[in-house]
Structure formats: C-alpha cells, structure tokens
Design a protein around this motif. Structure first.
Motif, PDB file in Angstrom:
ATOM      1  N   SER A  69       0.837  -1.194   0.000  1.00  0.00           N
ATOM      2  CA  SER A  69       0.000   0.000   0.000  1.00  0.00           C
ATOM      3  C   SER A  69       0.872   1.244   0.000  1.00  0.00           C
ATOM      4  CB  SER A  69      -0.896   0.031   1.244  1.00  0.00           C
ATOM      5  OG  SER A  69      -1.818  -1.038   1.212  1.00  0.00           O
ATOM      6  N   VAL A  70       0.367   2.281  -0.651  1.00  0.00           N
ATOM      7  CA  VAL A  70       1.017   3.597  -0.659  1.00  0.00           C
ATOM      8  C   VAL A  70       0.132   4.510   0.180  1.00  0.00           C
ATOM      9  CG1 VAL A  70       1.697   5.553  -2.100  1.00  0.00           C
ATOM     10  CG2 VAL A  70       2.051   3.221  -2.907  1.00  0.00           C
ATOM     11  N   MET A  71       0.770   5.350   0.977  1.00  0.00           N
ATOM     12  CA  MET A  71      -0.019   6.190   1.870  1.00  0.00           C
ATOM     13  C   MET A  71       0.433   7.645   1.868  1.00  0.00           C
ATOM     14  SD  MET A  71       1.480   4.802   5.440  1.00  0.00           S
ATOM     15  CE  MET A  71       1.352   6.183   6.507  1.00  0.00           C
ATOM     16  N   ASP A  72      -0.517   8.486   2.162  1.00  0.00           N
ATOM     17  CA  ASP A  72      -0.295   9.911   2.384  1.00  0.00           C
ATOM     18  C   ASP A  72      -1.243  10.286   3.521  1.00  0.00           C
ATOM     19  OD1 ASP A  72       0.268  12.598   2.291  1.00  0.00           O
ATOM     20  OD2 ASP A  72      -0.742  12.957   0.380  1.00  0.00           O
ATOM     21  N   ASN A  73      -0.873   9.881   4.745  1.00  0.00           N
ATOM     22  CA  ASN A  73      -1.753   9.992   5.903  1.00  0.00           C
ATOM     23  C   ASN A  73      -1.567  11.307   6.644  1.00  0.00           C
ATOM     24  OD1 ASN A  73      -2.677   7.405   5.438  1.00  0.00           O
ATOM     25  ND2 ASN A  73      -1.428   6.450   7.008  1.00  0.00           N
ATOM     26  N   PRO A  74      -2.673  11.911   7.100  1.00  0.00           N
ATOM     27  CA  PRO A  74      -2.557  13.131   7.898  1.00  0.00           C
ATOM     28  C   PRO A  74      -1.983  12.833   9.285  1.00  0.00           C
ATOM     29  CG  PRO A  74      -4.863  12.511   7.641  1.00  0.00           C
ATOM     30  CD  PRO A  74      -4.062  11.551   6.829  1.00  0.00           C
ATOM     31  N   LEU A  75      -1.199  13.789   9.790  1.00  0.00           N
ATOM     32  CA  LEU A  75      -0.675  13.756  11.155  1.00  0.00           C
ATOM     33  C   LEU A  75      -1.335  14.899  11.915  1.00  0.00           C
ATOM     34  CD1 LEU A  75       3.146  13.375  10.366  1.00  0.00           C
ATOM     35  CD2 LEU A  75       1.482  11.549  10.814  1.00  0.00           C
ATOM     36  N   THR A  76      -1.899  14.594  13.079  1.00  0.00           N
ATOM     37  CA  THR A  76      -2.590  15.621  13.862  1.00  0.00           C
ATOM     38  C   THR A  76      -2.007  15.716  15.268  1.00  0.00           C
ATOM     39  OG1 THR A  76      -4.289  14.034  14.552  1.00  0.00           O
ATOM     40  CG2 THR A  76      -4.756  15.365  12.579  1.00  0.00           C
ATOM     41  N   ALA A  77      -2.307  16.825  15.937  1.00  0.00           N
ATOM     42  CA  ALA A  77      -1.795  17.081  17.285  1.00  0.00           C
ATOM     43  C   ALA A  77      -2.465  16.214  18.342  1.00  0.00           C
ATOM     44  CB  ALA A  77      -1.968  18.556  17.626  1.00  0.00           C
ATOM     45  N   THR A  78      -3.720  15.831  18.114  1.00  0.00           N
ATOM     46  CA  THR A  78      -4.462  14.970  19.041  1.00  0.00           C
ATOM     47  C   THR A  78      -5.087  13.839  18.224  1.00  0.00           C
ATOM     48  OG1 THR A  78      -6.642  16.026  18.871  1.00  0.00           O
ATOM     49  CG2 THR A  78      -5.043  17.054  20.392  1.00  0.00           C
ATOM     50  N   PRO A  79      -5.730  12.862  18.884  1.00  0.00           N
ATOM     51  CA  PRO A  79      -6.355  11.766  18.125  1.00  0.00           C
ATOM     52  C   PRO A  79      -7.510  12.204  17.225  1.00  0.00           C
ATOM     53  CG  PRO A  79      -6.063  11.140  20.428  1.00  0.00           C
ATOM     54  CD  PRO A  79      -5.725  12.597  20.321  1.00  0.00           C
ATOM     55  N   SER A  80      -8.074  13.358  17.456  1.00  0.00           N
ATOM     56  CA  SER A  80      -9.195  13.831  16.650  1.00  0.00           C
ATOM     57  C   SER A  80      -8.722  14.318  15.284  1.00  0.00           C
ATOM     58  CB  SER A  80      -9.912  14.984  17.366  1.00  0.00           C
ATOM     59  OG  SER A  80     -10.860  15.580  16.499  1.00  0.00           O
ATOM     60  N   MET A  81      -9.422  13.878  14.247  1.00  0.00           N
ATOM     61  CA  MET A  81      -9.115  14.319  12.891  1.00  0.00           C
ATOM     62  C   MET A  81      -9.349  15.822  12.745  1.00  0.00           C
ATOM     63  SD  MET A  81      -7.875  13.108  10.212  1.00  0.00           S
ATOM     64  CE  MET A  81      -7.974  13.459   8.491  1.00  0.00           C
ATOM     65  N   LYS A  82     -10.149  16.408  13.638  1.00  0.00           N
ATOM     66  CA  LYS A  82     -10.458  17.842  13.599  1.00  0.00           C
ATOM     67  C   LYS A  82      -9.402  18.685  14.306  1.00  0.00           C
ATOM     68  CE  LYS A  82     -15.349  16.939  13.207  1.00  0.00           C
ATOM     69  NZ  LYS A  82     -16.674  17.042  13.787  1.00  0.00           N
ATOM     70  N   SER A  83      -8.426  18.036  14.955  1.00  0.00           N
ATOM     71  CA  SER A  83      -7.385  18.810  15.643  1.00  0.00           C
ATOM     72  C   SER A  83      -6.384  19.361  14.625  1.00  0.00           C
ATOM     73  CB  SER A  83      -6.684  17.951  16.694  1.00  0.00           C
ATOM     74  OG  SER A  83      -5.876  16.967  16.095  1.00  0.00           O
ATOM     75  N   THR A  84      -5.424  20.109  15.085  1.00  0.00           N
ATOM     76  CA  THR A  84      -4.450  20.768  14.222  1.00  0.00           C
ATOM     77  C   THR A  84      -3.685  19.760  13.367  1.00  0.00           C
ATOM     78  OG1 THR A  84      -4.166  22.512  15.864  1.00  0.00           O
ATOM     79  CG2 THR A  84      -2.434  22.298  14.197  1.00  0.00           C
ATOM     80  N   LEU A  85      -3.696  19.991  12.065  1.00  0.00           N
ATOM     81  CA  LEU A  85      -2.908  19.176  11.139  1.00  0.00           C
ATOM     82  C   LEU A  85      -1.454  19.633  11.241  1.00  0.00           C
ATOM     83  CD1 LEU A  85      -3.064  17.046   8.793  1.00  0.00           C
ATOM     84  CD2 LEU A  85      -3.128  18.998   7.255  1.00  0.00           C
TER      85      LEU A  85
END
Length: 176
Positions: A69-85
């Motif tokens: 698999s190839v990935m381009d995954n977001p990294l955030t400050a907290t577990p919430s996808m709505k937190s700071t990218l």
C-alpha cells in the motif's frame, strides 16, 4: 619552502576539522502526534497498489502476504481528525508476515507542514507488528531541523475501525 607549505596545509586541515566538529552539536527532540490511516470511504489516505491473487487457503494473514500500500496519511496534534494538522506521513508499507502475526514493513517519511518543525522530515524504515500494544521502529534519517536524525519511534494504536486506524507516535530524535 615546500616543508613549510606542507605544515601549513596540515594545520589548516586540522583547524577546519576541529571547527566543524565543535560546530555540530547534537540535539535531542521528543515529539508526539497521531497518524490517521484511512483505507476506505470516499477519500482513502492509504491505497493498496499490489497484492496476491493466487492464494487459495483460509488463513487471512497469509492471504494478505505481499500486499503493498502507498499512503499519504494526515498527522494531527491529538487523536481527533479535527485537531491541528501538523504534517503528513508519506510512503509505502507491505504485508510482510505469512503466519500468526500481522506485520508490516514500513518505509515512511513524516513531513511536518506547520509549527516549529515545518519543512522538516524524518524517515522510519522497519518492521511493525501491528497487533502488539507498543511497536518500536528505527528513525534512519531526516532533513531540515532533523538533519542527520537517528532515533526511534514508539507506535500505539489509539483506535481502529474497519476503515480507519489512529496511531499515536512518541518519537525520540537525535539530530544536528
């Protein structure tokens, strides 16, 4: 005259070597962030690009062996996808186990896009036995503020559904 020039050249070379050694002071950085691995839905961040088509057995782990698999995954400050990218994890992972334990071979670069590490990256290459509570993987290099990085990361699965896994990373980097 030739002897004097030779001694002067040795002195200059030695002085530059000492100066460069003193100038490169190693720093330690610890970072925590969360990676969102989304394999389904309308906007997946990890996509299977190769896999096994000739498997006829019942073992689901053996059936996935060789999948890439190839990935381009977001990294955030907290577990919430709505937190700071804070950045993206980009790279490849392959299903590398055939029996009993689901294990990936990870080749990833973590690229930071905001905050104090914006523009900097570090790379991880190693085995990830994903069902273990804590997985340790080596940091093998970096750029920007993480130039010449080495160290390790500890990965813990924070949550997992059929379509998304959230993985918490605690990273310790030694760099210049």
């Amino acid at each position: 005259m030739m002897a004097l020039a030779s001694k002067l050249l040795v002195f200059v070379a030695f002085s530059l070597a000492v100066h460069n050694t003193v100038a490169l002071k190693q720093k330690a950085t610890r970072i925590q962030f969360y990676m969102h691995d989304i394999v389904g839905g309308p906007q997946p961040t990890a996509v299977r690009v190769a896999g096994r088509s000739n498997f006829t057995g019942q073992d689901s782990i053996a059936a996935m062996f060789g999948s890439i698999s190839v990935m381009d995954n977001p990294l955030t400050a907290t577990p919430s996808m709505k937190s700071t990218l804070v950045g993206r994890a980009q790279g490849i992972y392959a299903m590398s186990s055939q029996e009993k334990e689901l294990s990936l071979l990870m080749t990833l670069t973590y690229a930071f896009t905001t905050g104090p590490y914006s523009g900097s990256t570090f790379s991880v290459v190693g085995r990830n036995p994903v069902m273990k509570e804590v997985r340790e993987m080596p940091v093998v290099g970096g750029t920007g503020k993480f130039r010449l990085a080495r160290g390790y990361c500890l990965a813990r699965t924070y949550s997992m559904t059929q379509m998304e896994a959230v993985i918490g990373y605690n990273v310790t980097l030694l760099h210049y």
